[in-house]
Design a protein around this motif. Structure first.
Motif, PDB file in Angstrom:
ATOM      1  N   GLN A  93      -3.487   5.015 -14.615  1.00 51.71           N
ATOM      2  CA  GLN A  93      -5.082   4.270 -15.193  1.00 51.71           C
ATOM      3  C   GLN A  93      -5.822   3.239 -15.833  1.00 51.71           C
ATOM      4  OE1 GLN A  93      -7.831   7.072 -14.400  1.00 51.71           O
ATOM      5  NE2 GLN A  93      -8.453   5.004 -15.285  1.00 51.71           N
ATOM      6  N   ARG A  94      -4.362   3.042 -16.462  1.00 50.43           N
ATOM      7  CA  ARG A  94      -4.839   1.959 -17.754  1.00 50.43           C
ATOM      8  C   ARG A  94      -5.215   0.791 -16.714  1.00 50.43           C
ATOM      9  NH1 ARG A  94       0.951   3.959 -20.210  1.00 50.43           N
ATOM     10  NH2 ARG A  94       0.317   5.451 -21.522  1.00 50.43           N
ATOM     11  N   MET A  95      -4.077   0.458 -15.363  1.00 50.28           N
ATOM     12  CA  MET A  95      -4.615  -0.470 -14.053  1.00 50.28           C
ATOM     13  C   MET A  95      -6.260  -0.526 -14.038  1.00 50.28           C
ATOM     14  SD  MET A  95      -2.491  -3.194 -14.263  1.00 50.28           S
ATOM     15  CE  MET A  95      -1.016  -2.266 -15.039  1.00 50.28           C
ATOM     16  N   MET A  96      -6.290   0.670 -13.771  1.00 45.73           N
ATOM     17  CA  MET A  96      -7.715   0.862 -13.134  1.00 45.73           C
ATOM     18  C   MET A  96      -9.243   0.718 -13.935  1.00 45.73           C
ATOM     19  SD  MET A  96      -7.346   4.012 -10.936  1.00 45.73           S
ATOM     20  CE  MET A  96      -7.398   4.138  -9.246  1.00 45.73           C
ATOM     21  N   TRP A  97      -8.458   0.478 -15.566  1.00 55.48           N
ATOM     22  CA  TRP A  97      -9.700   0.028 -16.534  1.00 55.48           C
ATOM     23  C   TRP A  97      -9.277  -1.665 -16.461  1.00 55.48           C
ATOM     24  CZ3 TRP A  97      -6.690   3.600 -20.642  1.00 55.48           C
ATOM     25  CH2 TRP A  97      -7.458   5.457 -21.175  1.00 55.48           C
TER      26      TRP A  97
ATOM     27  N   VAL B 100       0.833  -1.231   0.115  1.00 52.52           N
ATOM     28  CA  VAL B 100      -0.006   0.311   0.195  1.00 52.52           C
ATOM     29  C   VAL B 100       0.784   1.036  -0.016  1.00 52.52           C
ATOM     30  CG1 VAL B 100      -1.657  -0.775   0.937  1.00 52.52           C
ATOM     31  CG2 VAL B 100      -0.181   0.062   2.673  1.00 52.52           C
ATOM     32  N   TRP B 101       0.292   2.019  -0.378  1.00 51.01           N
ATOM     33  CA  TRP B 101       0.697   3.736  -0.576  1.00 51.01           C
ATOM     34  C   TRP B 101       2.582   3.970  -1.002  1.00 51.01           C
ATOM     35  CZ3 TRP B 101       2.088   4.896   5.211  1.00 51.01           C
ATOM     36  CH2 TRP B 101       0.569   5.067   5.964  1.00 51.01           C
ATOM     37  N   ALA B 102       2.148   2.283  -2.134  1.00 53.73           N
ATOM     38  CA  ALA B 102       3.197   2.591  -3.099  1.00 53.73           C
ATOM     39  C   ALA B 102       2.850   3.194  -4.413  1.00 53.73           C
ATOM     40  CB  ALA B 102       3.123   0.719  -3.656  1.00 53.73           C
ATOM     41  N   HIS B 103       4.133   3.486  -5.722  1.00 57.27           N
ATOM     42  CA  HIS B 103       3.494   4.507  -6.620  1.00 57.27           C
ATOM     43  C   HIS B 103       2.073   4.090  -7.631  1.00 57.27           C
ATOM     44  CE1 HIS B 103       4.585   5.862 -10.598  1.00 57.27           C
ATOM     45  NE2 HIS B 103       4.581   7.028 -10.420  1.00 57.27           N
ATOM     46  N   THR B 104       2.213   2.566  -7.488  1.00 56.31           N
ATOM     47  CA  THR B 104       0.933   2.147  -7.964  1.00 56.31           C
ATOM     48  C   THR B 104      -0.631   3.027  -7.617  1.00 56.31           C
ATOM     49  OG1 THR B 104       2.204   0.705  -9.248  1.00 56.31           O
ATOM     50  CG2 THR B 104      -0.714   0.655  -9.001  1.00 56.31           C
TER      51      THR B 104
ATOM     52  N   VAL C 213       4.073  -6.006  -7.242  1.00 52.48           N
ATOM     53  CA  VAL C 213       4.122  -5.134  -9.173  1.00 52.48           C
ATOM     54  C   VAL C 213       2.591  -4.852  -9.090  1.00 52.48           C
ATOM     55  CG1 VAL C 213       6.214  -6.485 -10.637  1.00 52.48           C
ATOM     56  CG2 VAL C 213       3.731  -7.441  -9.675  1.00 52.48           C
ATOM     57  N   GLY C 214       2.793  -3.250  -9.649  1.00 51.62           N
ATOM     58  CA  GLY C 214       2.069  -2.869 -10.104  1.00 51.62           C
ATOM     59  C   GLY C 214       0.936  -3.616 -11.191  1.00 51.62           C
ATOM     60  N   ILE C 215       1.541  -4.559 -12.134  1.00 45.66           N
ATOM     61  CA  ILE C 215       0.400  -5.158 -12.912  1.00 45.66           C
ATOM     62  C   ILE C 215      -0.515  -6.016 -12.273  1.00 45.66           C
ATOM     63  CG2 ILE C 215       2.353  -7.235 -12.999  1.00 45.66           C
ATOM     64  CD1 ILE C 215       1.806  -6.332 -16.225  1.00 45.66           C
ATOM     65  N   ALA C 216       0.018  -6.607 -11.245  1.00 47.49           N
ATOM     66  CA  ALA C 216      -0.975  -7.347 -10.070  1.00 47.49           C
ATOM     67  C   ALA C 216      -1.849  -6.923  -9.534  1.00 47.49           C
ATOM     68  CB  ALA C 216      -0.196  -8.314  -8.974  1.00 47.49           C
ATOM     69  N   ALA C 217      -2.221  -5.861  -9.497  1.00 42.90           N
ATOM     70  CA  ALA C 217      -3.228  -4.708  -9.412  1.00 42.90           C
ATOM     71  C   ALA C 217      -4.804  -5.262  -9.908  1.00 42.90           C
ATOM     72  CB  ALA C 217      -2.678  -3.042  -8.841  1.00 42.90           C
ATOM     73  N   ALA C 218      -4.354  -6.273 -10.831  1.00 40.22           N
ATOM     74  CA  ALA C 218      -4.970  -6.206 -11.725  1.00 40.22           C
ATOM     75  C   ALA C 218      -5.434  -7.678 -12.262  1.00 40.22           C
ATOM     76  CB  ALA C 218      -5.431  -5.384 -12.923  1.00 40.22           C
ATOM     77  N   ARG C 219      -4.226  -8.136 -12.395  1.00 39.58           N
ATOM     78  CA  ARG C 219      -3.856  -9.302 -12.610  1.00 39.58           C
ATOM     79  C   ARG C 219      -3.704 -10.178 -11.653  1.00 39.58           C
ATOM     80  NH1 ARG C 219      -5.671 -11.422 -17.506  1.00 39.58           N
ATOM     81  NH2 ARG C 219      -6.826 -12.561 -16.643  1.00 39.58           N
ATOM     82  N   VAL C 220      -3.114 -10.534 -10.618  1.00 36.40           N
ATOM     83  CA  VAL C 220      -2.957 -11.010  -9.516  1.00 36.40           C
ATOM     84  C   VAL C 220      -2.635 -12.458 -10.222  1.00 36.40           C
ATOM     85  CG1 VAL C 220      -3.086 -11.856  -7.396  1.00 36.40           C
ATOM     86  CG2 VAL C 220      -3.851  -9.885  -7.921  1.00 36.40           C
TER      87      VAL C 220
END
Length: 329
Positions: free
Chosen positions: A279-283, A55-59, A230-237
């Motif tokens: 934003q792309r990860m939020m989409w 949490v509180w990371a760049h993503t 990784v930020g990529i796991a914010a949507a694709r764990v």
């Protein structure tokens, strides 16, 4: 063995071989945190194959949030996740431009607040104010650990995200500290810098080398990274975890398949302007059913054309069709 060293070794053992999503923070278009959406998001991410969260990371735009919002975000994840919660610590944007002393004080204060909120470790943002002073960087990590009482991760963050690229000698010095559990690499596209940092870790005596290389995820594991944040796991764990699990199991065919699929998604989300990846990860999280549309805004990144959203969705739909087709069997 000191209490701090014991905590550090325990944390490293718990995180090794696991994925920690650098989670997004659900917000509306004005930047107001949607705490209702956050609760649903925490439950869905926590139900996946995660070793903890960051949490509180760049993503998650951690440096942009108010103290109150940071506290509530941490509390929500602390309640949802059984594994370790790692909190970023740096200079909040509200503080404004400051010198090194004030930057260090602000970072330490954020780390202490994380400890008070129940975080298990602190990831120290690389301060631009260090300006190449490796001794000051070491002192920063020592002070954060001492003040917070928590294990620390060093954070090698690429300049495009406001980071300070640690040279290999500094990586080795940080990993020699008893309070440092490991180093998190996010060099973006600098393959040699990533390799050099991993090499600098050497045997590392139980310390972690944590990949944050969304565009070089598979290669970074092959080079020696042993866990992921990784930020990529914010949507694709699940897909992120599949790559790491296949590599660690020695399933090279499975690794190549999963890594190729993750690369397709990374190519559709991590590219210039790189700040647009949030934003792309939020989409992607909306498409995945992790976030509602109204809570999927990143007001702190660039305004992106609708064509970029269509490209993200097209990638996800393509990956989904592959899952359903003969090639996935």
């Amino acid at each position: 063995m000191s209490v701090t060293q014991n905590l550090t070794e325990t944390l490293a053992a718990r995180l090794r071989g696991t994925v920690l999503p650098a989670v997004v923070t659900p917000m509306d278009a004005r930047g107001v945190v949607d705490h209702g959406a956050l609760r649903g998001y925490t439950e869905r991410i926590a139900a996946g194959p995660v070793g903890g969260v960051a949490v509180w990371a760049h993503t998650g735009r951690g440096l942009y949030l108010s103290d109150a919002d940071r506290d509530r975000v941490l509390a929500a994840w602390r309640a949802a996740v059984d594994g370790p919660v790692v909190a970023g610590a740096g200079v909040p944007r509200a503080v404004g431009p400051v010198g090194l002393r004030d930057a260090v004080d602000a970072t330490v204060a954020m780390a202490v607040r994380a400890a008070e909120g129940g975080a298990d470790a602190v990831m120290v943002y690389p301060l631009a104010q260090l300006d190449g002073d490796d001794g000051a960087a070491v002192a920063l990590h020592e002070r954060v650990a001492e003040a917070s009482g928590l294990p620390v991760l060093g954070f090698f963050l690429h300049g495009g995200a406001g980071g300070y690229p640690y040279p290999p000698e500094l990586v080795a010095r940080l990993l020699a500290l008893p309070s440092v559990a490991g180093v998190k690499l996010a060099t973006l596209d600098r393959a040699m810098a990533c390799q050099d940092a991993i090499d600098a870790a050497g045997a590392r005596d139980g310390k972690l080398v944590v990949t944050g290389e969304d565009r070089m995820f598979g290669p970074s594991l092959m080079w020696g990274a042993d866990s992921a944040l990784v930020g990529i796991a914010a949507a694709r764990v699940e897909l992120t975890a599949a790559v790491l699990s296949a590599w660690r199991a020695g399933d090279h065919a499975g690794f190549v398949r999963a890594s190729g699929r993750l690369d397709r998604f990374a190519k559709a989300t991590f590219y210039a302007p790189i700040e647009g990846y949030v934003q792309r990860m939020m989409w992607a999280a909306v498409w995945e059913g992790l976030l509602p549309e109204e809570a999927a805004h990143d007001p702190y990144g660039p305004v992106l054309p609708e064509a970029e959203r269509r490209a993200v969705v097209a990638c996800l739909e393509g990956l989904s069709k592959d899952d359903d087709g003969p090639a996935s069997s």
